[in-house]
Design an enzyme around this catalytic site. Structure first.
Site, PDB file in Angstrom:
ATOM      1  N   CYS A 122       0.836  -1.204   0.000  1.00 39.06           N
ATOM      2  CA  CYS A 122       0.000   0.000   0.000  1.00 39.06           C
ATOM      3  C   CYS A 122       0.873   1.258   0.000  1.00 39.06           C
ATOM      4  CB  CYS A 122      -0.994  -0.032   1.151  1.00 39.06           C
ATOM      5  SG  CYS A 122      -2.318   1.204   0.968  1.00 39.06           S
ATOM      6  N   HIS A 223      -3.822  -4.833   0.300  1.00 39.20           N
ATOM      7  CA  HIS A 223      -3.375  -5.266   1.631  1.00 39.20           C
ATOM      8  C   HIS A 223      -3.444  -6.795   1.756  1.00 39.20           C
ATOM      9  CE1 HIS A 223      -2.850  -1.498   3.920  1.00 39.20           C
ATOM     10  NE2 HIS A 223      -3.696  -0.995   3.027  1.00 39.20           N
ATOM     11  N   GLU A 225      -2.019  -8.699   3.801  1.00 38.05           N
ATOM     12  CA  GLU A 225      -2.047  -9.160   5.199  1.00 38.05           C
ATOM     13  C   GLU A 225      -3.474  -9.384   5.693  1.00 38.05           C
ATOM     14  OE1 GLU A 225      -2.680  -4.789   5.537  1.00 38.05           O
ATOM     15  OE2 GLU A 225      -1.397  -6.087   4.312  1.00 38.05           O
TER      16      GLU A 225
END
Length: 250
Positions: A122, A223, A225
């Site tokens: 990001c 993202h 994660e």
């Protein structure tokens, strides 16, 4: 055949952090922190996460840090200072954080020089692009016409990105269309030197780039994660590259 100690040890992966106001219990202080999903993803992928709080870069601090790591993640966070790519800040931009911008730049520069594998997430992909002389779209709703990449209120938007074949990221997660989670209002405009665009959304917004002259240098606008509990492949790709780097430099 008996494995060496270096082969048995998990690679050390550094992760950049926020440095801003945090409240917990009776405390209201400046603090370095990072959401757990980032370092949990590194652990799940087989690495050892090491948090890297923003700090002054004089005296080769970033190079000293990188010399002890096997991989690097430039995590998400506040907007990059527009002055770093010669622009006037948009009214919607976050207040600049020169300390973090300098720290992330120094770490990435050191990683590129030493060919330490890195994943830029990001804000991280934007830091990478600006470092390589590129520019950013400062407020995407003015480019695409809506808030499709940032729903707001801490809710991640789901978007489709198309990964280019014969790219490092395609080797890790597969080419073609992928649903990803996004939370950003900026993105790459002019692409920086040495970077190859390897994923885009249907509206043409750059969603991933790779630095082609290093073994593993990947940036993604989304993202990963947030999906790592079910799909940690990007982190696994980084950790595998870090394991190879560790073995090579043992």
């Amino acid at each position: 055949m008996v494995s060496s100690d270096s082969e048995l040890q998990r690679p050390l992966i550094g992760l950049t952090t926020y440095l801003q106001r945090a409240q917990t219990g009776v405390w209201d202080v400046q603090a370095a922190f990072l959401p757990e999903v980032y370092f949990a993803a590194v652990e799940k992928a087989g690495g050892i996460p090491v948090l890297l709080p923003p700090q002054p870069v004089e005296g080769g601090v970033a190079e000293q840090v990188l010399s002890r790591l096997d991989g690097l993640i430039i995590a998400g966070g506040l907007d990059v200072d527009a002055a770093r790519y010669g622009a006037t800040a948009h009214p919607e931009n976050d207040r600049p954080s020169p300390l973090r911008d300098d720290w992330d730049d120094a770490l990435l520069t050191a990683a590129i020089t030493a060919e330490v594998p890195f994943l830029a997430i990001c804000r991280g992909i934007q830091v990478l692009n600006v470092l390589r002389g590129g520019t950013l779209h400062q407020h995407l709703p003015e480019v695409v016409g809506d808030d499709r990449f940032r729903a707001g209120n801490g809710e991640f938007a789901v978007n489709e990105v198309r990964v280019q074949p014969e790219s490092r990221i395609a080797a890790v997660i597969g080419e073609g269309s992928h649903a990803v989670q996004s939370y950003h209002h900026q993105a790459i405009d002019a692409v920086g030197s040495g970077l190859r665009v390897t994923a885009q959304s249907d509206d043409g917004i750059v969603q991933a780039v790779e630095l082609e002259d290093v073994p593993f240098g990947v940036g993604v606008q989304w993202h990963p994660e947030q999906d790592a509990e079910e799909d940690a492949r990007l982190f696994e790709g980084l950790v595998e590259a870090a394991r190879s780097y560790r073995k090579l430099h043992a």
